[in-house]
Design an enzyme around this catalytic site. Structure first.
Site, PDB file in Angstrom:
ATOM      1  N   HIS A  90       0.800  -1.228   0.000  1.00  0.00           N
ATOM      2  CA  HIS A  90       0.000   0.000   0.000  1.00  0.00           C
ATOM      3  C   HIS A  90       0.828   1.272   0.000  1.00  0.00           C
ATOM      4  CE1 HIS A  90      -3.032  -2.993   0.674  1.00  0.00           C
ATOM      5  NE2 HIS A  90      -3.800  -2.136   0.048  1.00  0.00           N
TER       6      HIS A  90
ATOM      7  N   CYS B 206     -10.766  -1.305  -9.903  1.00  0.00           N
ATOM      8  CA  CYS B 206     -10.126  -0.295  -9.078  1.00  0.00           C
ATOM      9  C   CYS B 206      -8.715  -0.679  -8.668  1.00  0.00           C
ATOM     10  CB  CYS B 206     -10.969   0.010  -7.839  1.00  0.00           C
ATOM     11  SG  CYS B 206     -11.080  -1.377  -6.708  1.00  0.00           S
TER      12      CYS B 206
HETATM   13  C1  PEP Z   1      -7.071  -4.481  -4.936  1.00  0.00           C
HETATM   14  O1  PEP Z   1      -6.801  -5.465  -4.237  1.00  0.00           O
HETATM   15  O2  PEP Z   1      -6.926  -4.456  -6.170  1.00  0.00           O
HETATM   16  C2  PEP Z   1      -7.573  -3.244  -4.312  1.00  0.00           C
HETATM   17  C3  PEP Z   1      -7.936  -2.212  -5.045  1.00  0.00           C
HETATM   18  O3  PEP Z   1      -7.599  -3.197  -2.939  1.00  0.00           O
HETATM   19  P1  PEP Z   1      -6.317  -2.791  -2.068  1.00  0.00           P
HETATM   20  O4  PEP Z   1      -5.219  -2.425  -3.028  1.00  0.00           O
HETATM   21  O5  PEP Z   1      -6.698  -1.686  -1.193  1.00  0.00           O
HETATM   22  O6  PEP Z   1      -6.045  -4.065  -1.343  1.00  0.00           O
END
Ligand code: PEP
Ligand code: MG
Length: 535
Positions: free
Chosen positions: A177, A472
């Site tokens: 993240h 996303c």
């Molecule tokens: C994903 O896993 O693609 C997502 C958008 O969620 P995160 O990156 O917050 O785990």
């Protein structure tokens, strides 16, 4: 001295040059940890006093008094006693101990149920952020410098991004993240540079190249000039994105694709809107609570969300429920198994509190609620029941699920039947399908046919149920993946705030028919270069 290039992995594009600001690694000894914490609080107090003095000189007494209170808090013996206990007995590093101790203090203020004191809670948090950054070695001189560290969390990136020109890490993973937040805020980042990175001295002029995944020590004047030029080109690209904000995101043959933004702060929402975003497709609420000592209550949720949602009046705002776990585990969940909705359903009061907080803060927006890490239909049904209780007869917002586990992708049709939209999370989906470690992997979003097949099946399930499907994950703003996602029929792409204008530009340059053909080949495992070249 001769130029020396350290090779790592590109995690966020762009090039930055300037003096290195070396972050303290986790303190080697408790004594050093205590000294860093003390120094962090002392420096923060001195800085606040200096700001208060300047405000007073300008005749701004009320503001000066507020800032001065922050300095007093920094010198509060009770705060220091708690920090000391966290470092000595719990073995927390200085910056972590400071953040935890101020979070406790802030929570106590909020619990007093006095609006004036509740406002003070945010001042305490702001003091904690300042002190933690100073304890970790980030000085104000770091402004316009490059951050060098062993590793760094998403909250620190969000905090430091406005001050730094680039980030270089010895460890880290591209889909962790911290890297996502760096990309979202447009800060160049290189990871996996190894122990050699830690030889970089504070103040040494370096170049961080987030396009090629390199860090250059003792750069030549030519290299520095090229880095400066690259920085200027990025600024020009941003100006172009801002200028093109009014142009529609429609392919050359007429297929409209909604481009939304991933955001977790008011700064990202404002940047995304300036670049023409039609709303927010993913609001990662857990990033706001990574230092929490307990599940946030409804009021805390509402207070955090209000400034993020305010600029989105009349637009789509997709608020994802807390996705704790993995590299987003707050202190109170350390050691807990599970992730996302699984953890929420084990704490039903916390789930309902978040839903109430979201509903309270979302007055003016077109609200959608998104459930993270879904693996079964029963989970979204339980969330809907909780949402009904939280809404208490008021209009229910749209409810959707993240399709980011293979189980969810396989159950997409079943899920689509009981939901209002689906959102494909290619980050986790890719890692889980291919068995990669998200926090360490040096592989970015992968166009592996096995992942694409699950994406295609999910989009088909959404189409059959007549509900929109967004993507996303990071693949939505990957130049090779975007055309394939458009070709598979994704209705919406939700991308980092800094990428919105660029992705809208890509969509305008695409032909939907050609994207469909490219997606078909990719599903069969054939090369996809043609689509990649088109953007
Ligand atoms: C994903 O896993 O693609 C997502 C958008 O969620 P995160 O990156 O917050 O785990
Ligand atoms: Mg995910």
């Amino acid at each position: 001295m001769r130029e020396r290039v350290l090779r790592g992995v590109a995690a966020a594009p762009g090039v930055g040059e300037g003096p290195a600001c070396v972050l303290d690694a986790a303190p080697a000894s408790r004594r050093r940890g205590l000294a860093s914490a003390r120094d962090g609080l002392e420096t923060a107090a001195a800085e606040l006093e200096e700001i208060a003095r300047r405000l007073l000189e300008q005749g701004r007494r009320p503001e000066a008094e507020i800032v001065e209170t922050g300095a007093l808090m920094a010198r509060d013996p009770a705060l220091w006693a708690r920090v000391e206990a966290l470092v000595r007995s719990a073995g927390r590093p200085a910056a972590g101990a400071l953040r935890e101790a101020v979070e406790e203090m802030a929570a106590q203020l909020e619990a007093l149920d006095d609006p004036l004191l509740a406002e003070r809670a945010d001042d305490v948090r702001s003091l904690g952020r300042r002190a933690a950054a100073r304890a970790a070695g980030v000085r104000r001189e770091a402004a316009s410098g490059l951050l060098v560290a062993e590793s760094i969390g998403p909250a620190e990136v969000a905090e430091l991004a406005p001050e730094v020109k680039g980030i270089a890490l010895a460890g880290g993973g591209v889909t962790a993240h911290a890297a996502i937040v760096a990309r979202s805020l447009g800060v160049p980042m290189v990871i996996g540079l190894g122990p050699a990175l830690l030889e970089v001295a504070a103040g040494e002029v370096i170049v961080v190249d987030g396009d090629w995944g390199e860090l250059v020590r003792h750069p030549t004047p030519e290299r520095l000039a090229a880095a400066r030029e690259a920085g200027e080109r990025r600024l020009a690209a941003r100006r172009r994105a801002l200028a093109g904000r009014g142009e529609p995101a429609v392919t050359s043959d007429g297929r409209a694709v909604r481009v939304l933004a991933n955001a977790a702060s008011p700064a990202e929402v404002l940047e995304a809107l300036a670049q023409g975003a039609e709303g927010v497709g993913l609001l990662r609420t857990e990033l706001l609570f990574l230092d929490s000592r307990s599940w946030p209550d409804a009021r805390q949720h509402a207070r955090f969300l209000e400034p993020i949602l305010a600029p989105l009046a009349g637009r789509t705002a997709t608020v994802r429920l807390l996705d704790f776990g993995g590299d987003k585990t707050p202190p109170f969940l350390r050691g807990a198994a599970g992730r996302g909705v699984e953890l929420l359903l084990e704490a039903p009061a916390a789930l309902e509190a978040q839903l109430r907080g979201i509903l309270a803060a979302a007055g003016g927006v077109e609200l959608r609620i998104l459930v993270p890490m879904v693996t079964a239909r029963a989970q979204v049904e339980a969330v809907r029941a909780s949402l009904r209780r939280a809404a208490d007869g008021a209009r229910m917002p749209a409810l959707g699920a993240m399709i980011e586990t293979p189980a969810a992708a396989r159950a997409a049709a079943e899920l689509a039947a009981v939901l209002d939209f689906l959102s494909i999370g290619t980050n986790d989906l890719t890692q889980l399908v291919l068995g990669l470690d998200r926090e360490r992997s040096s592989l970015g979003p992968v166009l592996h046919p096995a992942v694409l097949r699950l994406v295609a099946a999910t989009i088909r399930a959404g189409q059959a149920a007549g509900i929109p499907v967004e993507v996303c994950g990071e693949a939505a703003s990957d130049p090779t993946a975007t055309p394939l996602l458009v070709g598979l029929g994704a209705d919406e792409l939700s991308v980092g705030a800094a990428r919105v204008g660029e992705v809208r530009e890509w969509v305008r340059a695409l032909s939907y028919e050609e994207c469909r053909a490219a997606a078909k080949s990719a599903l069969l495992g054939q090369p996809v270069d043609a689509a990649g070249e088109r953007v």
